[in-house]
Scaffold this motif. Structure first.
Motif, PDB file in Angstrom:
ATOM      1  N   GLN A 116     112.463  57.337 -25.768  1.00 24.91           N
ATOM      2  CA  GLN A 116     111.119  56.471 -25.410  1.00 24.91           C
ATOM      3  C   GLN A 116     109.893  57.489 -24.986  1.00 24.91           C
ATOM      4  OE1 GLN A 116     111.452  54.107 -27.970  1.00 24.91           O
ATOM      5  NE2 GLN A 116     109.222  54.044 -27.881  1.00 24.91           N
ATOM      6  N   ASP A 117     109.964  58.086 -24.265  1.00 27.35           N
ATOM      7  CA  ASP A 117     108.396  58.319 -23.783  1.00 27.35           C
ATOM      8  C   ASP A 117     108.037  59.132 -24.847  1.00 27.35           C
ATOM      9  OD1 ASP A 117     108.507  56.476 -21.647  1.00 27.35           O
ATOM     10  OD2 ASP A 117     108.984  58.226 -20.291  1.00 27.35           O
ATOM     11  N   VAL A 118     108.917  60.468 -24.849  1.00 23.73           N
ATOM     12  CA  VAL A 118     108.751  61.193 -25.297  1.00 23.73           C
ATOM     13  C   VAL A 118     108.753  61.045 -26.995  1.00 23.73           C
ATOM     14  CG1 VAL A 118     109.757  63.612 -26.756  1.00 23.73           C
ATOM     15  CG2 VAL A 118     110.098  63.001 -24.634  1.00 23.73           C
ATOM     16  N   LEU A 119     109.357  60.172 -27.910  1.00 28.77           N
ATOM     17  CA  LEU A 119     108.264  60.216 -28.792  1.00 28.77           C
ATOM     18  C   LEU A 119     106.746  59.226 -29.097  1.00 28.77           C
ATOM     19  CD1 LEU A 119     112.397  58.846 -30.442  1.00 28.77           C
ATOM     20  CD2 LEU A 119     110.750  60.531 -30.277  1.00 28.77           C
ATOM     21  N   SER A 120     106.655  58.274 -28.500  1.00 32.31           N
ATOM     22  CA  SER A 120     105.888  57.736 -28.174  1.00 32.31           C
ATOM     23  C   SER A 120     104.707  58.765 -27.859  1.00 32.31           C
ATOM     24  CB  SER A 120     106.142  56.108 -27.077  1.00 32.31           C
ATOM     25  OG  SER A 120     105.889  56.966 -26.161  1.00 32.31           O
ATOM     26  N   ASP A 121     104.874  59.300 -27.605  1.00 29.03           N
ATOM     27  CA  ASP A 121     103.851  60.989 -27.665  1.00 29.03           C
ATOM     28  C   ASP A 121     102.368  61.018 -28.432  1.00 29.03           C
ATOM     29  OD1 ASP A 121     102.628  63.643 -26.468  1.00 29.03           O
ATOM     30  OD2 ASP A 121     103.325  62.450 -24.434  1.00 29.03           O
ATOM     31  N   PRO A 122     101.305  60.665 -28.066  1.00 30.88           N
ATOM     32  CA  PRO A 122     100.645  61.383 -29.732  1.00 30.88           C
ATOM     33  C   PRO A 122     101.114  62.595 -30.411  1.00 30.88           C
ATOM     34  CG  PRO A 122      99.245  60.048 -28.018  1.00 30.88           C
ATOM     35  CD  PRO A 122     100.401  60.269 -27.576  1.00 30.88           C
ATOM     36  N   ASP A 123     101.139  63.905 -29.266  1.00 30.57           N
ATOM     37  CA  ASP A 123     101.305  64.733 -29.630  1.00 30.57           C
ATOM     38  C   ASP A 123     102.123  65.248 -30.272  1.00 30.57           C
ATOM     39  OD1 ASP A 123      98.061  66.054 -28.688  1.00 30.57           O
ATOM     40  OD2 ASP A 123      99.276  66.661 -26.692  1.00 30.57           O
ATOM     41  N   ALA A 124     103.360  64.602 -30.458  1.00 29.60           N
ATOM     42  CA  ALA A 124     104.859  64.706 -30.166  1.00 29.60           C
ATOM     43  C   ALA A 124     104.664  64.269 -31.823  1.00 29.60           C
ATOM     44  CB  ALA A 124     105.639  63.621 -29.223  1.00 29.60           C
ATOM     45  N   HIS A 125     104.354  63.004 -31.660  1.00 28.45           N
ATOM     46  CA  HIS A 125     104.012  62.579 -33.041  1.00 28.45           C
ATOM     47  C   HIS A 125     103.759  63.227 -34.229  1.00 28.45           C
ATOM     48  CE1 HIS A 125     104.048  58.683 -35.776  1.00 28.45           C
ATOM     49  NE2 HIS A 125     102.510  58.501 -36.433  1.00 28.45           N
ATOM     50  N   ALA A 126     102.340  63.679 -33.669  1.00 32.86           N
ATOM     51  CA  ALA A 126     101.807  64.433 -34.426  1.00 32.86           C
ATOM     52  C   ALA A 126     102.826  65.897 -35.193  1.00 32.86           C
ATOM     53  CB  ALA A 126      99.909  64.878 -34.383  1.00 32.86           C
ATOM     54  N   ILE A 127     103.577  66.070 -33.933  1.00 29.96           N
ATOM     55  CA  ILE A 127     104.612  67.951 -34.433  1.00 29.96           C
ATOM     56  C   ILE A 127     105.194  67.267 -35.226  1.00 29.96           C
ATOM     57  CG2 ILE A 127     106.138  69.211 -34.279  1.00 29.96           C
ATOM     58  CD1 ILE A 127     104.187  69.180 -31.447  1.00 29.96           C
ATOM     59  N   THR A 128     106.285  65.346 -35.086  1.00 35.87           N
ATOM     60  CA  THR A 128     106.960  65.395 -35.844  1.00 35.87           C
ATOM     61  C   THR A 128     106.660  65.022 -36.978  1.00 35.87           C
ATOM     62  OG1 THR A 128     107.578  64.498 -33.475  1.00 35.87           O
ATOM     63  CG2 THR A 128     108.836  62.812 -36.145  1.00 35.87           C
ATOM     64  N   SER A 129     105.730  63.933 -37.249  1.00 33.11           N
ATOM     65  CA  SER A 129     105.230  64.120 -38.561  1.00 33.11           C
ATOM     66  C   SER A 129     104.585  65.171 -39.445  1.00 33.11           C
ATOM     67  CB  SER A 129     103.719  62.826 -38.807  1.00 33.11           C
ATOM     68  OG  SER A 129     103.689  62.177 -38.109  1.00 33.11           O
ATOM     69  N   PHE A 130     104.037  65.800 -38.780  1.00 28.08           N
ATOM     70  CA  PHE A 130     103.984  67.261 -39.917  1.00 28.08           C
ATOM     71  C   PHE A 130     105.124  67.681 -40.097  1.00 28.08           C
ATOM     72  CE2 PHE A 130     103.607  71.686 -40.181  1.00 28.08           C
ATOM     73  CZ  PHE A 130     102.704  72.457 -40.640  1.00 28.08           C
ATOM     74  N   VAL A 131     106.181  68.100 -39.552  1.00 28.93           N
ATOM     75  CA  VAL A 131     107.256  68.673 -40.266  1.00 28.93           C
ATOM     76  C   VAL A 131     108.209  68.137 -40.606  1.00 28.93           C
ATOM     77  CG1 VAL A 131     109.549  69.466 -38.861  1.00 28.93           C
ATOM     78  CG2 VAL A 131     107.699  69.358 -37.371  1.00 28.93           C
ATOM     79  N   GLN A 132     108.409  66.841 -41.090  1.00 22.97           N
ATOM     80  CA  GLN A 132     108.815  65.915 -42.095  1.00 22.97           C
ATOM     81  C   GLN A 132     107.777  65.735 -43.125  1.00 22.97           C
ATOM     82  OE1 GLN A 132     108.908  61.923 -39.925  1.00 22.97           O
ATOM     83  NE2 GLN A 132     110.927  61.992 -39.091  1.00 22.97           N
ATOM     84  N   ARG A 133     106.515  65.791 -43.282  1.00 20.58           N
ATOM     85  CA  ARG A 133     105.795  66.134 -44.389  1.00 20.58           C
ATOM     86  C   ARG A 133     106.315  67.247 -45.374  1.00 20.58           C
ATOM     87  NH1 ARG A 133     101.254  64.653 -41.263  1.00 20.58           N
ATOM     88  NH2 ARG A 133     101.012  66.597 -41.867  1.00 20.58           N
ATOM     89  N   THR A 134     106.714  68.762 -44.436  1.00 20.45           N
ATOM     90  CA  THR A 134     106.550  70.080 -44.499  1.00 20.45           C
ATOM     91  C   THR A 134     107.833  70.183 -44.952  1.00 20.45           C
ATOM     92  OG1 THR A 134     106.331  70.348 -42.582  1.00 20.45           O
ATOM     93  CG2 THR A 134     104.245  70.696 -44.068  1.00 20.45           C
ATOM     94  N   THR A 135     109.201  69.841 -45.194  1.00 20.75           N
ATOM     95  CA  THR A 135     110.693  69.788 -44.379  1.00 20.75           C
ATOM     96  C   THR A 135     111.170  69.336 -45.530  1.00 20.75           C
ATOM     97  OG1 THR A 135     109.807  70.797 -42.686  1.00 20.75           O
ATOM     98  CG2 THR A 135     112.341  70.228 -43.978  1.00 20.75           C
ATOM     99  N   ALA A 136     111.631  69.824 -46.264  1.00 20.65           N
ATOM    100  CA  ALA A 136     112.575  69.583 -46.965  1.00 20.65           C
ATOM    101  C   ALA A 136     114.170  68.758 -47.186  1.00 20.65           C
ATOM    102  CB  ALA A 136     112.834  69.815 -48.269  1.00 20.65           C
ATOM    103  N   ILE A 137     114.364  67.563 -47.054  1.00 20.68           N
ATOM    104  CA  ILE A 137     115.645  67.121 -46.383  1.00 20.68           C
ATOM    105  C   ILE A 137     116.690  67.222 -47.701  1.00 20.68           C
ATOM    106  CG2 ILE A 137     116.840  64.881 -45.469  1.00 20.68           C
ATOM    107  CD1 ILE A 137     114.190  64.711 -44.166  1.00 20.68           C
ATOM    108  N   MET A 138     117.725  68.084 -46.991  1.00 23.09           N
ATOM    109  CA  MET A 138     118.767  67.783 -47.828  1.00 23.09           C
ATOM    110  C   MET A 138     120.039  67.724 -47.246  1.00 23.09           C
ATOM    111  SD  MET A 138     117.577  70.176 -49.831  1.00 23.09           S
ATOM    112  CE  MET A 138     119.109  70.973 -51.291  1.00 23.09           C
TER     113      MET A 138
END
Length: 121
Positions: free
Chosen positions: A73-95
């Motif tokens: 929870q602490d990591v997932l609620s961090d704004p920097d971690a959220h920005a990185i996660t959002s970027f990876v999800q937007r740029t990565t095709a899920i297969m």
């Protein structure tokens, strides 16, 4: 982190995910063979009691998930971690994972692993 650095990191992540997605591990011990995918999911099990074992495995996964969410929870609620996660999800095709392939009933893999656990010749 600059936009070009994000793009370069995203490209590296895509390449690694493409290779890792296809990785499978097979373990054989005493007449039981299991296969896991790159995300450690059990994708094949060969044993007379396979249905019962798989049901217990699925129950354990369900029990584990809320514990992982709480621990992260602490990591997932961090704004920097959220920005990185959002970027990876937007740029990565899920297969989806490749369909499970039958595992040969052969204990030589485990025997070879015991003799050469690091895969060196």
């Amino acid at each position: 982190m600059s936009n070009s650095a994000f793009e370069e990191l995203g490209a590296k992540v895509k390449r690694a995910q493409s290779v890792v997605r296809e990785i499978r591990g097979v373990g054989r011990v005493g007449g039981i063979a299991v296969e896991v995918d790159a995300e450690n999911r059990l994708v094949a099990l060969h044993h007379p009691d396979a249905d019962v074992i798989l049901a217990a495995y699925r129950a354990a996964l369900l029990d584990k998930m809320p514990q992982v969410v709480d621990a992260m929870q602490d990591v997932l609620s961090d704004p920097d971690a959220h920005a990185i996660t959002s970027f990876v999800q937007r740029t990565t095709a899920i297969m989806p994972a490749s369909p499970a392939q039958p595992v040969e009933d052969d204990d030589t893999y485990f025997q070879n692993f015991n003799q050469n656990p690091l895969g060196r010749n």
